[in-house]
Design a protein around this motif. Sequence first.
Motif, PDB file in Angstrom:
ATOM      1  N   PHE A  37      59.437-109.397 -31.775  1.00  0.00           N
ATOM      2  CA  PHE A  37      58.638-110.207 -32.692  1.00  0.00           C
ATOM      3  C   PHE A  37      58.217-109.436 -33.936  1.00  0.00           C
ATOM      4  CE2 PHE A  37      57.487-112.100 -28.446  1.00  0.00           C
ATOM      5  CZ  PHE A  37      58.250-113.251 -28.602  1.00  0.00           C
ATOM      6  N   GLY A  38      58.620-108.171 -34.024  1.00  0.00           N
ATOM      7  CA  GLY A  38      58.243-107.360 -35.166  1.00  0.00           C
ATOM      8  C   GLY A  38      56.917-106.662 -34.932  1.00  0.00           C
ATOM      9  N   PRO A  39      56.368-106.021 -35.978  1.00  0.00           N
ATOM     10  CA  PRO A  39      55.106-105.289 -35.836  1.00  0.00           C
ATOM     11  C   PRO A  39      53.984-106.209 -35.344  1.00  0.00           C
ATOM     12  CG  PRO A  39      56.160-104.776 -37.933  1.00  0.00           C
ATOM     13  CD  PRO A  39      56.917-105.924 -37.352  1.00  0.00           C
ATOM     14  N   TRP A  40      53.283-105.770 -34.306  1.00  0.00           N
ATOM     15  CA  TRP A  40      52.238-106.620 -33.725  1.00  0.00           C
ATOM     16  C   TRP A  40      51.139-106.932 -34.730  1.00  0.00           C
ATOM     17  CZ3 TRP A  40      47.107-105.453 -33.626  1.00  0.00           C
ATOM     18  CH2 TRP A  40      46.731-104.114 -33.825  1.00  0.00           C
ATOM     19  N   LYS A  41      50.842-105.973 -35.604  1.00  0.00           N
ATOM     20  CA  LYS A  41      49.763-106.200 -36.567  1.00  0.00           C
ATOM     21  C   LYS A  41      50.135-107.290 -37.568  1.00  0.00           C
ATOM     22  CE  LYS A  41      46.254-103.720 -39.152  1.00  0.00           C
ATOM     23  NZ  LYS A  41      45.758-102.390 -39.592  1.00  0.00           N
ATOM     24  N   THR A  42      51.410-107.368 -37.934  1.00  0.00           N
ATOM     25  CA  THR A  42      51.869-108.442 -38.824  1.00  0.00           C
ATOM     26  C   THR A  42      51.673-109.798 -38.164  1.00  0.00           C
ATOM     27  OG1 THR A  42      53.514-107.019 -39.880  1.00  0.00           O
ATOM     28  CG2 THR A  42      53.866-109.396 -40.042  1.00  0.00           C
ATOM     29  N   VAL A  43      52.031-109.879 -36.884  1.00  0.00           N
ATOM     30  CA  VAL A  43      51.882-111.138 -36.146  1.00  0.00           C
ATOM     31  C   VAL A  43      50.405-111.521 -36.053  1.00  0.00           C
ATOM     32  CG1 VAL A  43      52.361-112.329 -33.971  1.00  0.00           C
ATOM     33  CG2 VAL A  43      53.966-110.610 -34.824  1.00  0.00           C
ATOM     34  N   TYR A  44      49.567-110.560 -35.714  1.00  0.00           N
ATOM     35  CA  TYR A  44      48.127-110.844 -35.600  1.00  0.00           C
ATOM     36  C   TYR A  44      47.542-111.271 -36.936  1.00  0.00           C
ATOM     37  CZ  TYR A  44      43.141-110.081 -35.699  1.00  0.00           C
ATOM     38  OH  TYR A  44      41.802-110.254 -35.900  1.00  0.00           O
ATOM     39  N   GLU A  45      47.846-110.545 -38.008  1.00  0.00           N
ATOM     40  CA  GLU A  45      47.266-110.862 -39.314  1.00  0.00           C
ATOM     41  C   GLU A  45      47.713-112.233 -39.802  1.00  0.00           C
ATOM     42  OE1 GLU A  45      44.976-109.535 -41.080  1.00  0.00           O
ATOM     43  OE2 GLU A  45      44.654-107.799 -39.787  1.00  0.00           O
ATOM     44  N   ARG A  46      48.956-112.613 -39.509  1.00  0.00           N
ATOM     45  CA  ARG A  46      49.418-113.954 -39.905  1.00  0.00           C
ATOM     46  C   ARG A  46      48.618-115.025 -39.157  1.00  0.00           C
ATOM     47  NH1 ARG A  46      54.706-114.823 -41.574  1.00  0.00           N
ATOM     48  NH2 ARG A  46      54.528-112.623 -42.125  1.00  0.00           N
ATOM     49  N   HIS A  47      48.413-114.801 -37.869  1.00  0.00           N
ATOM     50  CA  HIS A  47      47.641-115.765 -37.077  1.00  0.00           C
ATOM     51  C   HIS A  47      46.190-115.823 -37.562  1.00  0.00           C
ATOM     52  CE1 HIS A  47      46.256-118.191 -33.797  1.00  0.00           C
ATOM     53  NE2 HIS A  47      45.495-117.226 -33.295  1.00  0.00           N
ATOM     54  N   ARG A  48      45.604-114.680 -37.832  1.00  0.00           N
ATOM     55  CA  ARG A  48      44.226-114.659 -38.318  1.00  0.00           C
ATOM     56  C   ARG A  48      44.089-115.394 -39.646  1.00  0.00           C
ATOM     57  NH1 ARG A  48      41.419-112.439 -41.978  1.00  0.00           N
ATOM     58  NH2 ARG A  48      43.208-111.241 -42.740  1.00  0.00           N
ATOM     59  N   LEU A  49      45.014-115.137 -40.571  1.00  0.00           N
ATOM     60  CA  LEU A  49      44.964-115.781 -41.882  1.00  0.00           C
ATOM     61  C   LEU A  49      45.170-117.284 -41.764  1.00  0.00           C
ATOM     62  CD1 LEU A  49      44.768-115.641 -44.944  1.00  0.00           C
ATOM     63  CD2 LEU A  49      47.218-115.141 -45.006  1.00  0.00           C
ATOM     64  N   TRP A  50      46.162-117.704 -40.977  1.00  0.00           N
ATOM     65  CA  TRP A  50      46.433-119.131 -40.840  1.00  0.00           C
ATOM     66  C   TRP A  50      45.323-119.862 -40.091  1.00  0.00           C
ATOM     67  CZ3 TRP A  50      52.394-119.610 -39.570  1.00  0.00           C
ATOM     68  CH2 TRP A  50      53.109-119.223 -40.705  1.00  0.00           C
ATOM     69  N   SER A  51      44.600-119.148 -39.235  1.00  0.00           N
ATOM     70  CA  SER A  51      43.447-119.741 -38.578  1.00  0.00           C
ATOM     71  C   SER A  51      42.319-119.948 -39.578  1.00  0.00           C
ATOM     72  CB  SER A  51      42.958-118.843 -37.429  1.00  0.00           C
ATOM     73  OG  SER A  51      43.947-118.696 -36.436  1.00  0.00           O
ATOM     74  N   ALA A  52      42.205-119.026 -40.540  1.00  0.00           N
ATOM     75  CA  ALA A  52      41.129-119.087 -41.527  1.00  0.00           C
ATOM     76  C   ALA A  52      41.405-120.093 -42.629  1.00  0.00           C
ATOM     77  CB  ALA A  52      40.895-117.703 -42.124  1.00  0.00           C
ATOM     78  N   ASP A  53      42.659-120.172 -43.093  1.00  0.00           N
ATOM     79  CA  ASP A  53      42.942-121.018 -44.262  1.00  0.00           C
ATOM     80  C   ASP A  53      43.390-122.439 -43.906  1.00  0.00           C
ATOM     81  OD1 ASP A  53      45.626-120.873 -43.511  1.00  0.00           O
ATOM     82  OD2 ASP A  53      46.227-119.568 -45.163  1.00  0.00           O
ATOM     83  N   GLY A  54      43.429-122.770 -42.611  1.00  0.00           N
ATOM     84  CA  GLY A  54      43.752-124.131 -42.205  1.00  0.00           C
ATOM     85  C   GLY A  54      45.229-124.429 -42.045  1.00  0.00           C
ATOM     86  N   THR A  55      46.088-123.391 -42.109  1.00  0.00           N
ATOM     87  CA  THR A  55      47.527-123.630 -41.989  1.00  0.00           C
ATOM     88  C   THR A  55      47.883-124.245 -40.642  1.00  0.00           C
ATOM     89  OG1 THR A  55      48.112-121.854 -43.529  1.00  0.00           O
ATOM     90  CG2 THR A  55      49.807-122.547 -41.965  1.00  0.00           C
ATOM     91  N   TRP A  56      47.315-123.735 -39.545  1.00  0.00           N
ATOM     92  CA  TRP A  56      47.626-124.312 -38.229  1.00  0.00           C
ATOM     93  C   TRP A  56      47.214-125.774 -38.166  1.00  0.00           C
ATOM     94  CZ3 TRP A  56      51.148-122.099 -35.756  1.00  0.00           C
ATOM     95  CH2 TRP A  56      51.218-120.720 -35.562  1.00  0.00           C
ATOM     96  N   GLU A  57      46.063-126.079 -38.721  1.00  0.00           N
ATOM     97  CA  GLU A  57      45.586-127.464 -38.706  1.00  0.00           C
ATOM     98  C   GLU A  57      46.495-128.361 -39.536  1.00  0.00           C
ATOM     99  OE1 GLU A  57      41.403-129.965 -39.287  1.00  0.00           O
ATOM    100  OE2 GLU A  57      41.504-127.825 -39.751  1.00  0.00           O
TER     101      GLU A  57
END
Length: 264
Positions: free
Chosen positions: A55-75
Amino acid sequence: MGRGDLTGAEWARLRPFLPVSNGRCGRWRDHRQVIDGILHRVRTGVQWRDLPERFGPWKTVYERHRLWSADGTWERLLQQVQAEADAVGEIDWDISVDSTVVRAHQHAAGARTDPPPAPASEGAAKAEHQDETPGQSLRGRLVEVVLEKIQVPRLGPGRPREKPDSLAEDKAYSNGPVRDYLRRRGVRHTIPEKTDSQAACLRKGSGGGRPPAFSEERYKKRNTVERAINKLKHARAVATRYDKRGYVFLGTATAAALVIWLRT
């Protein structure tokens, strides 16, 4: 492709709605690889640092999830999938609301205390919207928070749909503020009357007013919300909260709901 990864068809449905640039340093790392990593963690509850290397660097995966949780992308992704379903009549707008308790893992400590999500579900036992409210909050406030957030866009012109056809809840929501709010919104509702409220009306006689209308047949559909919660908790990162921040945990639950909508 690993178990739980996006299929080609699922990826094709999400790809048009994903951000192209991160706004800071050019284009994103491959979205599909990162999303598969996020969904793997949502499904298994594994620590971010222990994500498989594919899945690539774990920190990249985490930061993408954190950002998308904050900016409403998942919603927004969930809303687009719901819009497709609504356009072909696959959403049952007779919804139910309930809350659930999620135990927090010790790793979730150390940040501001946040409560578990409270899903609203539609008739196919799929979460339509989730939100967080304090565990000690009034049930009436929970209903308002959840219903105010329901928003399913139209694929063509027109305002997003925000109001259900009807709402079913259990006795815990049987109180004046909840019923008054639903009347103001013009939402038909089926909520069983509490025994003490029924007795109070009887004691008052003709001055006690008529008991609220109640449909046994409609109330039978309320089990969809329990089934929706059960489906969400198949994801281990939803059944147990590992995320320290509430908005990240809500993003985790929304990502789990997105998978259910894509695969149901």
